[in-house]
Design a protein around this motif. Structure first.
Motif, PDB file in Angstrom:
ATOM      1  N   ASP A 213      28.436  14.849 116.637  1.00 44.17           N
ATOM      2  CA  ASP A 213      28.294  15.214 115.231  1.00 44.17           C
ATOM      3  C   ASP A 213      28.114  14.006 114.311  1.00 44.17           C
ATOM      4  OD1 ASP A 213      28.415  17.906 115.589  1.00 44.17           O
ATOM      5  OD2 ASP A 213      30.600  18.025 115.407  1.00 44.17           O
ATOM      6  N   ARG A 214      27.994  12.851 114.898  1.00 37.38           N
ATOM      7  CA  ARG A 214      27.910  11.646 114.075  1.00 37.38           C
ATOM      8  C   ARG A 214      26.763  11.713 113.044  1.00 37.38           C
ATOM      9  NH1 ARG A 214      29.326   6.473 113.375  1.00 37.38           N
ATOM     10  NH2 ARG A 214      27.622   5.060 112.910  1.00 37.38           N
ATOM     11  N   PRO A 215      25.515  12.101 113.451  1.00 37.33           N
ATOM     12  CA  PRO A 215      24.436  12.165 112.452  1.00 37.33           C
ATOM     13  C   PRO A 215      24.758  13.127 111.305  1.00 37.33           C
ATOM     14  CG  PRO A 215      23.565  12.390 114.672  1.00 37.33           C
ATOM     15  CD  PRO A 215      25.048  12.479 114.790  1.00 37.33           C
ATOM     16  N   LEU A 216      25.459  14.201 111.662  1.00 40.57           N
ATOM     17  CA  LEU A 216      25.829  15.185 110.632  1.00 40.57           C
ATOM     18  C   LEU A 216      26.831  14.589 109.640  1.00 40.57           C
ATOM     19  CD1 LEU A 216      24.899  18.045 110.275  1.00 40.57           C
ATOM     20  CD2 LEU A 216      26.897  18.833 111.544  1.00 40.57           C
ATOM     21  N   ARG A 217      27.811  13.867 110.195  1.00 37.33           N
ATOM     22  CA  ARG A 217      28.815  13.244 109.320  1.00 37.33           C
ATOM     23  C   ARG A 217      28.161  12.209 108.415  1.00 37.33           C
ATOM     24  NH1 ARG A 217      31.892  13.090 113.994  1.00 37.33           N
ATOM     25  NH2 ARG A 217      31.589  10.851 114.178  1.00 37.33           N
ATOM     26  N   VAL A 218      27.240  11.443 108.974  1.00 36.67           N
ATOM     27  CA  VAL A 218      26.541  10.428 108.167  1.00 36.67           C
ATOM     28  C   VAL A 218      25.734  11.118 107.060  1.00 36.67           C
ATOM     29  CG1 VAL A 218      24.707   8.680 108.219  1.00 36.67           C
ATOM     30  CG2 VAL A 218      26.463   8.715 110.008  1.00 36.67           C
ATOM     31  N   PHE A 219      25.081  12.209 107.426  1.00 35.18           N
ATOM     32  CA  PHE A 219      24.289  12.941 106.415  1.00 35.18           C
ATOM     33  C   PHE A 219      25.188  13.460 105.292  1.00 35.18           C
ATOM     34  CE2 PHE A 219      22.604  17.012 104.836  1.00 35.18           C
ATOM     35  CZ  PHE A 219      21.424  16.545 104.281  1.00 35.18           C
ATOM     36  N   VAL A 272      35.410   7.493  91.344  1.00 36.43           N
ATOM     37  CA  VAL A 272      35.050   6.081  91.539  1.00 36.43           C
ATOM     38  C   VAL A 272      35.570   5.557  92.882  1.00 36.43           C
ATOM     39  CG1 VAL A 272      35.271   3.748  90.608  1.00 36.43           C
ATOM     40  CG2 VAL A 272      34.935   5.674  89.051  1.00 36.43           C
ATOM     41  N   VAL A 273      36.845   5.792  93.175  1.00 35.30           N
ATOM     42  CA  VAL A 273      37.417   5.300  94.439  1.00 35.30           C
ATOM     43  C   VAL A 273      36.686   5.916  95.645  1.00 35.30           C
ATOM     44  CG1 VAL A 273      39.491   5.236  95.877  1.00 35.30           C
ATOM     45  CG2 VAL A 273      39.656   4.735  93.430  1.00 35.30           C
ATOM     46  N   PRO A 274      36.498   7.251  95.711  1.00 34.35           N
ATOM     47  CA  PRO A 274      35.741   7.799  96.848  1.00 34.35           C
ATOM     48  C   PRO A 274      34.307   7.305  96.905  1.00 34.35           C
ATOM     49  CG  PRO A 274      36.460   9.571  95.375  1.00 34.35           C
ATOM     50  CD  PRO A 274      37.080   8.318  94.886  1.00 34.35           C
ATOM     51  N   PHE A 275      33.727   7.054  95.721  1.00 30.54           N
ATOM     52  CA  PHE A 275      32.349   6.543  95.705  1.00 30.54           C
ATOM     53  C   PHE A 275      32.284   5.215  96.467  1.00 30.54           C
ATOM     54  CE2 PHE A 275      29.044   3.835  93.844  1.00 30.54           C
ATOM     55  CZ  PHE A 275      27.933   4.641  93.996  1.00 30.54           C
ATOM     56  N   PHE A 276      33.202   4.304  96.164  1.00 30.39           N
ATOM     57  CA  PHE A 276      33.161   2.997  96.827  1.00 30.39           C
ATOM     58  C   PHE A 276      33.578   3.100  98.297  1.00 30.39           C
ATOM     59  CE2 PHE A 276      33.091   1.440  92.411  1.00 30.39           C
ATOM     60  CZ  PHE A 276      31.958   0.646  92.513  1.00 30.39           C
ATOM     61  N   LEU A 277      34.513   3.991  98.591  1.00 28.58           N
ATOM     62  CA  LEU A 277      34.886   4.182 100.003  1.00 28.58           C
ATOM     63  C   LEU A 277      33.692   4.679 100.819  1.00 28.58           C
ATOM     64  CD1 LEU A 277      38.442   5.823  99.685  1.00 28.58           C
ATOM     65  CD2 LEU A 277      37.931   3.567 100.624  1.00 28.58           C
ATOM     66  N   GLU A 278      32.959   5.623 100.247  1.00 29.55           N
ATOM     67  CA  GLU A 278      31.803   6.182 100.963  1.00 29.55           C
ATOM     68  C   GLU A 278      30.627   5.205 100.962  1.00 29.55           C
ATOM     69  OE1 GLU A 278      30.981  10.139  99.602  1.00 29.55           O
ATOM     70  OE2 GLU A 278      32.783  10.941 100.532  1.00 29.55           O
ATOM     71  N   LEU A 279      30.500   4.435  99.886  1.00 24.83           N
ATOM     72  CA  LEU A 279      29.430   3.438  99.821  1.00 24.83           C
ATOM     73  C   LEU A 279      29.609   2.414 100.943  1.00 24.83           C
ATOM     74  CD1 LEU A 279      26.954   2.473  98.161  1.00 24.83           C
ATOM     75  CD2 LEU A 279      28.520   1.012  96.881  1.00 24.83           C
ATOM     76  N   LYS A 280      30.843   1.950 101.109  1.00 18.86           N
ATOM     77  CA  LYS A 280      31.130   1.002 102.205  1.00 18.86           C
ATOM     78  C   LYS A 280      30.818   1.661 103.557  1.00 18.86           C
ATOM     79  CE  LYS A 280      33.712  -2.318 104.459  1.00 18.86           C
ATOM     80  NZ  LYS A 280      33.968  -1.756 105.732  1.00 18.86           N
ATOM     81  N   VAL A 282      28.630   4.003 104.175  1.00 13.00           N
ATOM     82  CA  VAL A 282      27.187   4.159 104.357  1.00 13.00           C
ATOM     83  C   VAL A 282      26.523   2.808 104.634  1.00 13.00           C
ATOM     84  CG1 VAL A 282      25.053   4.726 103.099  1.00 13.00           C
ATOM     85  CG2 VAL A 282      26.987   6.288 103.032  1.00 13.00           C
ATOM     86  N   ILE A 283      26.950   1.767 103.936  1.00 11.37           N
ATOM     87  CA  ILE A 283      26.287   0.466 104.083  1.00 11.37           C
ATOM     88  C   ILE A 283      26.742  -0.264 105.353  1.00 11.37           C
ATOM     89  CG2 ILE A 283      26.021  -1.819 103.033  1.00 11.37           C
ATOM     90  CD1 ILE A 283      26.235  -0.441 100.304  1.00 11.37           C
ATOM     91  N   LYS A 284      28.061  -0.387 105.506  1.00 11.24           N
ATOM     92  CA  LYS A 284      28.553  -1.175 106.639  1.00 11.24           C
ATOM     93  C   LYS A 284      29.306  -0.350 107.679  1.00 11.24           C
ATOM     94  CE  LYS A 284      28.906  -5.664 104.385  1.00 11.24           C
ATOM     95  NZ  LYS A 284      29.808  -6.760 103.991  1.00 11.24           N
ATOM     96  N   GLY A 285      29.715   0.808 107.307  1.00 13.16           N
ATOM     97  CA  GLY A 285      30.484   1.658 108.225  1.00 13.16           C
ATOM     98  C   GLY A 285      31.963   1.285 108.237  1.00 13.16           C
ATOM     99  N   TRP A 286      32.785   2.222 108.690  1.00 14.63           N
ATOM    100  CA  TRP A 286      34.220   1.994 108.837  1.00 14.63           C
ATOM    101  C   TRP A 286      34.568   2.084 110.313  1.00 14.63           C
ATOM    102  CZ3 TRP A 286      37.232   0.417 104.857  1.00 14.63           C
ATOM    103  CH2 TRP A 286      36.822   0.704 103.555  1.00 14.63           C
ATOM    104  N   ARG A 287      35.547   1.307 110.746  1.00 12.85           N
ATOM    105  CA  ARG A 287      35.966   1.381 112.155  1.00 12.85           C
ATOM    106  C   ARG A 287      36.716   2.681 112.442  1.00 12.85           C
ATOM    107  NH1 ARG A 287      38.179  -4.705 113.411  1.00 12.85           N
ATOM    108  NH2 ARG A 287      36.167  -5.726 113.245  1.00 12.85           N
TER     109      ARG A 287
END
Lengths: 320, 205
Positions: A213-219, A272-280, A282-287
Motif C-alpha cells: 500500500d505504499r504508493p497509496l499512502r504516498v498519494f 501548519v504543524v501537519p503541513f510541515f510533517l507531511e512536507l518532510k 513527501v520530500i525526504k520521507g520519514w523512517r
C-alpha cells in the motif's frame, strides 16, 4: 432607518451542529475517496470496507446529533421523503438529508460484494446468517456486476454531502462569516483533508499492508499536503475578507483571530504543524510512520476545531 | 390583492409592554420561559446628560423574500398571498434553520415541555397547540382574516403600531411607507421586510 446596532452570537446551533458538520464531511469524503481509489487506482477490499463502514457510522453519528436536537422527531418523516426536493428545492437541509441517506444506501451496496467474501463479516453471529440469505447473495452479485454504477452513485451523493455542509451555513444571510461562497469551498477542502488523514491512519494502523500500500499512502500524503495548503490559502483570504466590509464580519474576525484555540489549536497544530510533517514526508520521507500518523491525528482534531469555532463566531448585527 | 404590513412609530412607543402581553394571551406563547412573538427592547442611547430611552418593539418582519422560508427543509414555513408568513406546526420538525436564517431574531423554540406547560397555563380546553415547532408572529392571521387587527396593534396605548394594506394607496400605512417616513430594517440583506419603523432620533433636534 437610523438604528443603533448591537452584535450577537447565537446559542442555538452550537458544538453539536459542529459535530454534525464534521462527521458529515469526514464520513462522506472518506467513503468517496475509498470508492474512487477502489474503482480507478487499486482494487482494495479492506480499504473499501473500512471506508464504507466508517463513513456510514460517522454519518449516522453526525445525523443523530441533528436528530436528537429536533423539536419534533416524528416530523422528520417530511424531510426523509425524497419528494421533499420538489417541494423545497431551495432548502439545503432537504438536499443534505437526501444526499446522506442515498450515500449510505449506495455505499452499503458498493461494499456488499466485498462483505460477502470478508472473513470478518462472515464471522459475526447474526450478520453471517443474513449475508448467507439467497436474496442478499443475489443483491451482492448484482452490485458486483454494476459496481461502477453503485460506486458513482455513492460518490455523487458523497460529494453532495460534503459540499452541503458548507452550503448550509452559507444560506444564512444575516451572518457575514457564513454567508459567502468561501464557506462551501473551505468545508469541502477540509472534509477531504480530514478524510485523507483518516485513511492514512487506517492504512497505517488497521490494514498494515505496508509495502503493497505504499504508493497509496504516498498519494494520500501528497493529496493531503495540497489540501492543507489550499485550506491555509482559503483561511488567508477569509482573514482579509473579514477585516474590511461589514462590522459583523470584523467582529467574527476578532472572535476567531483573538482566540488561542483557533489560532494555535486549529491553524497552528491543526494545519501548519501537519503541513510541515507531511512536507518532510513527501520530500525526504520519514523512517517511521509515527510522524505521519501524528500529522493525521492533528488534521482530524483541526477539522473539528474549524467547524466548532465557525459555529461560535457567527455574528448577527441587530438594530436594537 | 392585499399586502399586509405594519408600521411602528418609535416616537410613541412608551415601553408599556402591553403588546407583549396581548400577543402572549392571543397566541398562547411560552411566557414562563420568556419566549415572545413580539418583544420590546429597552435601550438607553447617548451620554449621561443627554440620554434618550428608546423602546424598540420587534417581531417577525413577514419578509417578501423570507430566508426562513427558503431554508425550511419541510416546507413548514410558507407565505400566504396576503404577505403573512406562517408556520405549520404539524410539518415543522424544529431543526432551527429558520431561526439561524432570520436576521430579526423572530423565531423561538416551542418544545414538548412547553406544550405540556401550555395546557396547564392556558387551560386544557383553551390551549390550541398540539405539537412543538419553531414559532413566530403570524400577524395574528386568525384575527386579520376575520377583519380584525393584530392583538398588539389593537392594544397599543400610544398607537405606535399601525397595521395596513400596502396595496391600498389610501391606507395611512402605505402613505408612511411610500413617503419614506417609515423605513424597513436591514433592507440591504434583501429580505424585503414588511415591518417599517418611524425613527425617533431625528425628531429630537
Amino acid at each position: 432607518m437610523d438604528v443603533t446596532t448591537g452584535f450577537f452570537t447565537q446559542d442555538l446551533w452550537t458544538w453539536w451542529l459542529a459535530v454534525y458538520l464534521y462527521f458529515g464531511g469526514l464520513g462522506a469524503a472518506t467513503l468517496t475517496t475509498t470508492f474512487l481509489t477502489d474503482m480507478y487506482m487499486k482494487p482494495h477490499k479492506e480499504l473499501v470496507l473500512w471506508g464504507a463502514w466508517s463513513g456510514i457510522i460517522m454519518l449516522s453519528l453526525g445525523s443523530s446529533m441533528l436528530f436528537i436536537h429536533l423539536l419534533d422527531h416524528l416530523a422528520v418523516i417530511h424531510v426523509l421523503n425524497p419528494l421533499v426536493l420538489f417541494n423545497q428545492p431551495h432548502a439545503w437541509i432537504a438536499w443534505g438529508t437526501q444526499f446522506i441517506v442515498w450515500m449510505m444506501v449506495w455505499g452499503f451496496l458498493y461494499s456488499l460484494p466485498y462483505m460477502l467474501e470478508s472473513e470478518f463479516f462472515n464471522s459475526i453471529p447474526i450478520l453471517k446468517n443474513i449475508l448467507a440469505l439467497p436474496l442478499v447473495q443475489k443483491i451482492g452479485s448484482t452490485c458486483g456486476r454494476h459496481c461502477r454504477l453503485c460506486g458513482w452513485l455513492a460518490t455523487i451523493n458523497g460529494i453532495g454531502t460534503v459540499v452541503y455542509t458548507g452550503l448550509l451555513l452559507q444560506s444564512f444571510p444575516a451572518v457575514a462569516l457564513w454567508h459567502n461562497p468561501g464557506v462551501p469551498l473551505l468545508f469541502t477542502v477540509s472534509a477531504f483533508s480530514t478524510a485523507m488523514a483518516f485513511l492514512l491512519l487506517i492504512l497505517n494502523l488497521a490494514i498494515k499492508k505496508r509495502e503493497e500500500d505504499r504508493p497509496l499512502r504516498v498519494f494520500y500524503e501528497r493529496t493531503d499536503l495540497m489540501l492543507i495548503a489550499a485550506e491555509l490559502i482559503i483561511l488567508f483570504s477569509f482573514f482579509f475578507y473579514l477585516q474590511r466590509g461589514s462590522q459583523s464580519a470584523a467582529i467574527s474576525a476578532q472572535l476567531l483571530w483573538n482566540d488561542w484555540g483557533w489560532l494555535i489549536g486549529f491553524i497552528g497544530f491543526g494545519l501548519v504543524v501537519p503541513f510541515f510533517l507531511e512536507l518532510k514526508g513527501v520530500i525526504k520521507g520519514w523512517r517511521s510512520p509515527a510522524p505521519i500518523m501524528l500529522a493525521s491525528v492533528l488534521v482530524l482534531v483541526g477539522g473539528y476545531l474549524l467547524r466548532h469555532y465557525f459555529m461560535y463566531a457567527g455574528v448577527y448585527a441587530r438594530p436594537w | 390583492m392585499t399586502h399586509y404590513a405594519m408600521v411602528i412609530d418609535l416616537n410613541t412607543c412608551v415601553g408599556c409592554n402591553a403588546c407583549m402581553a396581548a400577543c402572549a394571551m392571543e397566541n398562547q406563547t411560552p411566557v414562563w420561559k420568556n419566549k415572545w412573538r413580539t418583544y420590546v427592547h429597552d435601550k438607553e442611547i447617548g451620554t449621561a446628560e443627554d440620554i434618550h430611552r428608546r423602546f424598540f418593539p420587534r417581531l417577525c418582519n413577514h419578509c417578501d423574500n423570507p430566508p426562513c422560508m427558503s431554508v425550511c427543509p419541510t416546507g413548514a414555513t410558507r407565505k400566504m398571498e396576503n404577505g403573512i408568513v406562517l408556520v405549520d406546526e404539524e410539518t415543522c420538525m424544529g431543526c432551527g434553520a429558520c431561526a439561524m436564517a432570520c436576521p430579526y431574531d423572530a423565531r423561538y423554540a416551542v418544545t414538548y415541555s412547553d406544550v405540556r406547560q401550555g395546557r396547564e397555563f392556558f387551560g386544557e380546553e383553551a390551549y390550541r397547540r398540539t405539537r412543538p415547532s419553531m414559532d413566530k408572529c403570524n400577524f395574528c392571521a386568525q384575527r386579520v382574516l376575520n377583519g380584525r387587527k393584530p392583538a398588539c396593534v389593537e392594544t397599543c396605548v400610544g398607537s405606535a403600531r399601525q397595521f395596513g394594506d400596502l396595496d391600498n394607496p389610501d391606507d395611512p400605512v402605505t402613505k408612511m411607507v411610500a413617503s419614506g417616513t417609515a423605513r424597513p430594517l436591514m433592507a440591504h440583506l434583501g429580505t424585503q421586510p414588511n415591518v417599517y419603523y418611524v425613527d425617533d432620533l431625528k425628531r429630537r433636534g
